[in-house]
Scaffold this motif. Structure first.
Motif, PDB file in Angstrom:
ATOM      1  N   VAL A  96       0.808  -1.228   0.000  1.00 18.90           N
ATOM      2  CA  VAL A  96       0.000   0.000   0.000  1.00 18.90           C
ATOM      3  C   VAL A  96       0.833   1.267   0.000  1.00 18.90           C
ATOM      4  CG1 VAL A  96      -1.881  -1.211   1.164  1.00 18.90           C
ATOM      5  CG2 VAL A  96      -0.272   0.146   2.529  1.00 18.90           C
ATOM      6  N   LEU A  97       2.103   1.188   0.411  1.00 27.55           N
ATOM      7  CA  LEU A  97       2.922   2.397   0.480  1.00 27.55           C
ATOM      8  C   LEU A  97       3.255   2.932  -0.910  1.00 27.55           C
ATOM      9  CD1 LEU A  97       5.523   1.702   3.313  1.00 27.55           C
ATOM     10  CD2 LEU A  97       3.855   3.582   3.248  1.00 27.55           C
ATOM     11  N   ASN A  98       3.165   4.246  -1.023  1.00 26.14           N
ATOM     12  CA  ASN A  98       3.681   4.921  -2.204  1.00 26.14           C
ATOM     13  C   ASN A  98       5.195   4.753  -2.279  1.00 26.14           C
ATOM     14  OD1 ASN A  98       1.454   6.223  -3.465  1.00 26.14           O
ATOM     15  ND2 ASN A  98       1.398   7.718  -1.796  1.00 26.14           N
ATOM     16  N   PRO A  99       5.781   4.773  -3.479  1.00 26.68           N
ATOM     17  CA  PRO A  99       7.230   4.930  -3.555  1.00 26.68           C
ATOM     18  C   PRO A  99       7.637   6.206  -2.803  1.00 26.68           C
ATOM     19  CG  PRO A  99       6.341   4.325  -5.699  1.00 26.68           C
ATOM     20  CD  PRO A  99       5.157   4.615  -4.807  1.00 26.68           C
ATOM     21  N   ASN A 100       8.635   6.094  -1.979  1.00 29.82           N
ATOM     22  CA  ASN A 100       9.073   7.161  -1.070  1.00 29.82           C
ATOM     23  C   ASN A 100       8.191   7.266   0.163  1.00 29.82           C
ATOM     24  OD1 ASN A 100      11.502   8.390  -1.367  1.00 29.82           O
ATOM     25  ND2 ASN A 100      10.774  10.117  -2.582  1.00 29.82           N
TER      26      ASN A 100
ATOM     27  N   LEU B 103      11.030   2.333  21.610  1.00 24.07           N
ATOM     28  CA  LEU B 103      11.874   2.002  20.471  1.00 24.07           C
ATOM     29  C   LEU B 103      11.093   2.332  19.210  1.00 24.07           C
ATOM     30  CD1 LEU B 103      10.683  -0.851  19.082  1.00 24.07           C
ATOM     31  CD2 LEU B 103      11.743  -1.841  21.104  1.00 24.07           C
ATOM     32  N   TYR B 104      11.821   2.542  18.111  1.00 27.90           N
ATOM     33  CA  TYR B 104      11.112   2.740  16.842  1.00 27.90           C
ATOM     34  C   TYR B 104      11.942   2.227  15.673  1.00 27.90           C
ATOM     35  CZ  TYR B 104      13.887   7.094  16.180  1.00 27.90           C
ATOM     36  OH  TYR B 104      14.900   8.012  16.025  1.00 27.90           O
ATOM     37  N   LEU B 105      11.219   1.886  14.637  1.00 28.83           N
ATOM     38  CA  LEU B 105      11.771   1.443  13.359  1.00 28.83           C
ATOM     39  C   LEU B 105      11.151   2.319  12.292  1.00 28.83           C
ATOM     40  CD1 LEU B 105      11.483  -2.267  12.048  1.00 28.83           C
ATOM     41  CD2 LEU B 105      11.061  -0.300  10.608  1.00 28.83           C
ATOM     42  N   LEU B 106      11.975   2.952  11.478  1.00 27.09           N
ATOM     43  CA  LEU B 106      11.507   3.782  10.366  1.00 27.09           C
ATOM     44  C   LEU B 106      12.131   3.256   9.089  1.00 27.09           C
ATOM     45  CD1 LEU B 106      12.092   7.297  12.017  1.00 27.09           C
ATOM     46  CD2 LEU B 106      10.009   5.911  12.075  1.00 27.09           C
ATOM     47  N   ALA B 107      11.341   3.144   8.034  1.00 25.59           N
ATOM     48  CA  ALA B 107      11.868   2.628   6.764  1.00 25.59           C
ATOM     49  C   ALA B 107      11.128   3.272   5.604  1.00 25.59           C
ATOM     50  CB  ALA B 107      11.699   1.112   6.718  1.00 25.59           C
ATOM     51  N   ARG B 108      11.894   3.654   4.578  1.00 21.43           N
ATOM     52  CA  ARG B 108      11.332   4.330   3.406  1.00 21.43           C
ATOM     53  C   ARG B 108      11.318   3.383   2.208  1.00 21.43           C
ATOM     54  NH1 ARG B 108      10.997   9.511   2.862  1.00 21.43           N
ATOM     55  NH2 ARG B 108      12.697   9.851   4.362  1.00 21.43           N
ATOM     56  N   LYS B 109      10.151   3.222   1.604  1.00 20.84           N
ATOM     57  CA  LYS B 109      10.032   2.415   0.392  1.00 20.84           C
ATOM     58  C   LYS B 109      10.763   3.117  -0.748  1.00 20.84           C
ATOM     59  CE  LYS B 109       6.533   0.337  -2.653  1.00 20.84           C
ATOM     60  NZ  LYS B 109       5.083   0.133  -2.866  1.00 20.84           N
ATOM     61  N   PRO B 110      11.618   2.421  -1.470  1.00 24.14           N
ATOM     62  CA  PRO B 110      12.384   3.076  -2.554  1.00 24.14           C
ATOM     63  C   PRO B 110      11.475   3.519  -3.694  1.00 24.14           C
ATOM     64  CG  PRO B 110      13.353   0.961  -1.919  1.00 24.14           C
ATOM     65  CD  PRO B 110      12.014   1.019  -1.261  1.00 24.14           C
ATOM     66  N   LEU B 111      11.983   4.465  -4.490  1.00 25.63           N
ATOM     67  CA  LEU B 111      11.250   4.902  -5.675  1.00 25.63           C
ATOM     68  C   LEU B 111      11.096   3.758  -6.670  1.00 25.63           C
ATOM     69  CD1 LEU B 111      12.742   8.465  -6.287  1.00 25.63           C
ATOM     70  CD2 LEU B 111      10.395   7.907  -5.657  1.00 25.63           C
ATOM     71  N   GLU B 112      12.114   2.936  -6.766  1.00 28.00           N
ATOM     72  CA  GLU B 112      12.070   1.792  -7.666  1.00 28.00           C
ATOM     73  C   GLU B 112      12.342   0.533  -6.863  1.00 28.00           C
ATOM     74  OE1 GLU B 112      14.711   2.276 -10.920  1.00 28.00           O
ATOM     75  OE2 GLU B 112      13.805   4.180 -11.593  1.00 28.00           O
ATOM     76  N   VAL B 113      11.447  -0.438  -6.973  1.00 27.02           N
ATOM     77  CA  VAL B 113      11.597  -1.692  -6.218  1.00 27.02           C
ATOM     78  C   VAL B 113      11.778  -2.845  -7.201  1.00 27.02           C
ATOM     79  CG1 VAL B 113      10.518  -3.207  -4.547  1.00 27.02           C
ATOM     80  CG2 VAL B 113      10.115  -0.753  -4.418  1.00 27.02           C
TER      81      VAL B 113
END
Length: 275
Positions: free
Chosen positions: A129-133, A265-275
């Protein structure tokens, strides 16, 4: 599948009344990470396993639309009763089957909920569901909590807390493993995104009455498991806990204010523009 807890009306009401929310500073860390590669306006955030919505409302000022999702009608009812922001809506669904199109969500959060999910399936669904970025943010507090009260021994107070947590440990769900922190670290390692961040020592300090802190502890899944098994034992445990703390503090009212420090605690992660 995910483990389903916190669904009864009484538990949902207790959850709404006593659960500690992430601090504004902690939410800002999520926004700062998100904003590194994005420009405003931010469109859609989805808070999964939102419970009674304490974390959901904190996203409202940052996004045009915020949707809180949960499997529990009772929790969503509590959330809806207290949501005043016009850009917040709530939807009932399981965490592993989100009702959003592919590449349609800017931010997916789960605050003190990810450990109850079918974690691999949820991570796949968040990716879908996440957008790229777009970004994934998983936050959780730990049992590394500290009480403080003026002119009172912090060590003595927190020894009582440690003994209570030890008494509740046999009622801890096996779904959580020995340490829920390990589940989040494992997720962090498994996410293939190159842009990600891990932090396991963020202290949030909150003043509250002693009775509210007891209510917070009573909302724990382990306490609720004990309550279902032996209501009298659960009541005695919390009453003894409260009395011992009051004795150390040398006060006669559970409405006395203490400061509760909770480690997040936290976890942050960014979906790449190109997968």
């Amino acid at each position: 599948m995910a483990l389903r807890l916190f669904e009864g009306k009484e538990h949902a009401a207790s959850y709404c009344k006593y659960r500690i929310s992430p601090s504004d500073q902690l939410i800002q860390r999520v926004i700062d990470f998100f904003e590194k590669q994005r420009t405003r306006p931010f469109e859609l955030a989805v808070d999964v396993g939102c419970g009674s919505g304490q974390g959901t409302v904190m996203l409202a000022k940052h996004f045009a639309s915020v949707v809180g999702t949960d499997v529990s009608p009772a929790q969503l009812e509590e959330a809806s009763l207290h949501a005043k922001e016009p850009n917040i809506t709530y939807r009932r669904c399981v965490a592993e089957e989100l009702p959003f199109a592919d590449n349609s969500v800017d931010l997916v959060t789960a605050m003190s909920a990810f450990h109850w999910f079918d974690r691999p399936r949820f991570l796949q669904e968040a990716h879908r569901v996440l957008n790229p970025n777009g970004c994934l943010a998983l936050l959780n507090y730990t049992l590394s909590m500290e009480l403080s009260y003026p002119d009172c021994s912090v060590d003595a107070l927190n020894q009582v807390c440690k003994e209570l947590y030890a008494a509740l440990n046999p009622y801890r769900s096996s779904h959580l493993g020995a340490n829920s922190k390990d589940l989040y670290r494992e997720a962090y390692e498994s996410i293939p995104y190159p842009d990600k961040e891990w932090e396991d020592c963020v202290w949030v300090r909150k003043p509250m009455t002693l009775s509210s802190f007891i209510g917070f502890v009573q909302s724990f899944s382990s306490y609720q498991a004990l309550l279902r098994e032996d209501p009298q034992k659960a009541a005695s445990l919390s009453q003894d806990f409260c009395q011992r703390l009051m004795s150390i503090m040398q006060v006669t009212s559970a409405e006395t204010e203490v400061v509760v420090a909770v480690k997040y605690l936290y976890l942050l992660a960014r979906k790449p523009l190109e997968v």
